[in-house]
Write an enzyme that holds these catalytic residues in place. Structure first.
Site, mmCIF file in Angstrom:
data_model
loop_
_atom_site.group_PDB
_atom_site.id
_atom_site.type_symbol
_atom_site.label_atom_id
_atom_site.label_comp_id
_atom_site.label_asym_id
_atom_site.label_seq_id
_atom_site.Cartn_x
_atom_site.Cartn_y
_atom_site.Cartn_z
ATOM 1 N N LYS A 1 -16.829 -58.166 65.706
ATOM 2 C CA LYS A 1 -18.222 -57.945 65.304
ATOM 3 C C LYS A 1 -19.166 -58.661 66.270
ATOM 4 O O LYS A 1 -20.149 -58.093 66.742
ATOM 5 C CB LYS A 1 -18.398 -58.461 63.873
ATOM 6 C CG LYS A 1 -19.748 -58.266 63.265
ATOM 7 C CD LYS A 1 -19.608 -58.417 61.755
ATOM 8 C CE LYS A 1 -20.796 -59.097 61.133
ATOM 9 N NZ LYS A 1 -20.864 -60.540 61.235
ATOM 10 N N ASN B 1 0.715 -67.844 69.758
ATOM 11 C CA ASN B 1 1.014 -69.264 69.523
ATOM 12 C C ASN B 1 2.495 -69.559 69.745
ATOM 13 O O ASN B 1 2.946 -70.676 69.503
ATOM 14 C CB ASN B 1 0.571 -69.715 68.122
ATOM 15 C CG ASN B 1 1.359 -69.029 67.035
ATOM 16 O OD1 ASN B 1 2.125 -68.111 67.303
ATOM 17 N ND2 ASN B 1 1.179 -69.467 65.807
ATOM 18 N N GLY C 1 5.056 -61.345 72.268
ATOM 19 C CA GLY C 1 6.076 -60.742 71.403
ATOM 20 C C GLY C 1 6.590 -59.438 71.988
ATOM 21 O O GLY C 1 6.188 -59.016 73.076
ATOM 22 N N PHE C 2 7.457 -58.819 71.233
ATOM 23 C CA PHE C 2 8.090 -57.564 71.671
ATOM 24 C C PHE C 2 7.034 -56.473 71.927
ATOM 25 O O PHE C 2 6.861 -56.016 73.066
ATOM 26 C CB PHE C 2 9.108 -57.164 70.592
ATOM 27 C CG PHE C 2 9.597 -55.753 70.636
ATOM 28 C CD1 PHE C 2 10.040 -55.189 71.824
ATOM 29 C CD2 PHE C 2 9.635 -54.979 69.475
ATOM 30 C CE1 PHE C 2 10.505 -53.884 71.865
ATOM 31 C CE2 PHE C 2 10.097 -53.681 69.497
ATOM 32 C CZ PHE C 2 10.526 -53.126 70.695
ATOM 33 N N LYS D 1 -0.826 -66.033 56.532
ATOM 34 C CA LYS D 1 -2.070 -66.478 57.176
ATOM 35 C C LYS D 1 -2.455 -65.608 58.367
ATOM 36 O O LYS D 1 -3.623 -65.278 58.550
ATOM 37 C CB LYS D 1 -1.937 -67.950 57.606
ATOM 38 C CG LYS D 1 -2.122 -68.914 56.434
ATOM 39 C CD LYS D 1 -1.693 -70.324 56.752
ATOM 40 C CE LYS D 1 -2.655 -71.039 57.655
ATOM 41 N NZ LYS D 1 -2.224 -72.454 57.870
ATOM 42 N N TYR E 1 4.881 -60.524 53.819
ATOM 43 C CA TYR E 1 4.551 -59.654 54.959
ATOM 44 C C TYR E 1 3.815 -58.409 54.469
ATOM 45 O O TYR E 1 2.734 -58.075 54.938
ATOM 46 C CB TYR E 1 5.842 -59.269 55.663
ATOM 47 C CG TYR E 1 5.677 -58.427 56.901
ATOM 48 C CD1 TYR E 1 5.078 -58.948 58.041
ATOM 49 C CD2 TYR E 1 6.162 -57.116 56.950
ATOM 50 C CE1 TYR E 1 4.959 -58.188 59.197
ATOM 51 C CE2 TYR E 1 6.055 -56.349 58.099
ATOM 52 C CZ TYR E 1 5.452 -56.890 59.221
ATOM 53 O OH TYR E 1 5.336 -56.122 60.371
#
Ligand code: UDP
Length: 326
Positions: free
Chosen positions: A106, A33, A11-12, A92, A146
């Protein structure tokens, strides 16, 4: 060699972060993805030995072999148009995706930073927004998917910090611009520049009196870099406080591009925040950070990038098949 996992790598912001950590001598594992990302943003890294890429959806179980020192969780649709088209995936990746990555952190004993947003403040009733403001979000509005995913993301990240003692960092990112923004993602910077370059009128939504404060991507990356290596676990705003109305911004783009196009007005999208400006006092104090690149310089660099796109790219309308995503 330190190993860092960057989600949303194609992405950007993710791609600029990959560049920075490669430059700093890290082994970078990019993950995406490719729903909204694009491999062309990172294709220059594929020849490097210290870069690898996984095509994976982080809302499903995430497995990375070997040790990991750091995780940057930057995967998410990030423009109002995108999350209107893929609302469930947006929820999601912010919730299930964050949970998976916290679990991975973790397991690997890695420090994790999550990309939060000024959208946690919603349509703010406090101006400028500082980190103590709790926000004004419509949970069921179009932006809710969002905004609430990001708010949940902050909560679960703090819970992993307090309950598991995980090393966590939270950056609240305000409007950021620069090369590699997607031309047709609907955000105002590529929208106006694209329209100006194609000789179309610039579409201002509402009366254009709403404000935004635009930060150049290199400044943002520097802030993120400093926050990751600081010992501050609470959210930090990173953005440029230089505020402008969208109507004035349209005029600025018309002057910058030398186009003789006009501004036309369209309806304001639902729950479009009226004002947005970061209070960056905390970033100054904790990180000794403030933006260095003003809008005229940043926009010049951004325009160069969009001018370098082929005619085909400039004129092609979005043809992503969001239906295939789960
Ligand atoms: N906007 C606009 N014309 C466009 C695209 C966006 O006037 O073609 C406005 C939008 O309504 C908002 C601002 O520009 O008030 C910034 O929109 P963007 O989608 O970039 O980010 P936001 O800060 O709203 O998430």
């Amino acid at each position: 060699m330190k190993r860092i996992l960057i989600t949303g790598a194609a992405g950007f912001l993710g791609s600029h972060l990959c560049d920075r950590f490669i430059k700093e001598g890290f082994h970078v594992i990019g993950m995406d993805n490719l729903i909204t990302g694009d491999l062309k943003n990172i294709e220059h890294l594929f020849k490097l030995e210290n870069f690898e890429f996984y095509n994976h959806d982080v809302s499903k179980f995430v497995h990375v072999p070997g040790k990991l020192d750091y995780i940057l969780h930057f995967a998410s649709p990030a423009s109002p148009i995108d999350y209107l088209k893929i609302p469930i995936q947006t929820l999601k990746v912010g919730s299930l995706g964050t949970h998976n990555l916290l679990g991975l952190a973790k397991e690997k004993n890695a420090r994790i930073m999550i990309a939060s947003t000024s959208e946690v403040y919603g349509d703010p009733l406090v101006h400028p927004q500082n980190e103590e403001y709790y926000g004004n979000v419509n949970t069921i509005g179009p932006r809710g998917v969002y905004d609430e995913a990001k708010r949940f993301q902050e909560s679960i990240t703090m819970a992993y910090h307090t309950y598991h003692g995980l090393e966590t960092r939270i950056v609240r990112i305000f409007n950021t611009y620069g090369p590699r923004m997607r031309l047709n993602d609907g955000r105002v910077v590529p929208a106006f520049i694209g329209q100006a370059l194609r000789g179309e009128d610039l579409t201002v939504f509402g009366d254009g009196s709403q404000t935004r404060s635009f930060c150049y991507v290199d400044d943002l990356v520097e802030g993120i870099y400093r926050l990751l290596f600081s010992d501050y676990v609470y959210p930090v705003n990173i953005g440029n406080p230089n505020e402008i109305t969208i109507a004035d911004f349209a005029e600025e783009i018309i002057r910058l591009t030398g186009t003789d196009q006009k501004v036309i007005y369209k309806p304001l999208p639902v729950n479009d925040p009226l004002q947005r400006q970061p209070d960056i006092t905390k970033a100054k104090e904790v990180l000794d950070w403030e933006p260095k690149i003003d809008r005229s310089e940043g926009m010049k660099r951004t325009l160069e990038y969009f001018k370098s796109l082929s005619e085909e790219e400039l004129y092609k309308s979005e043809h992503r098949d969001f239906k295939k995503t789960t």
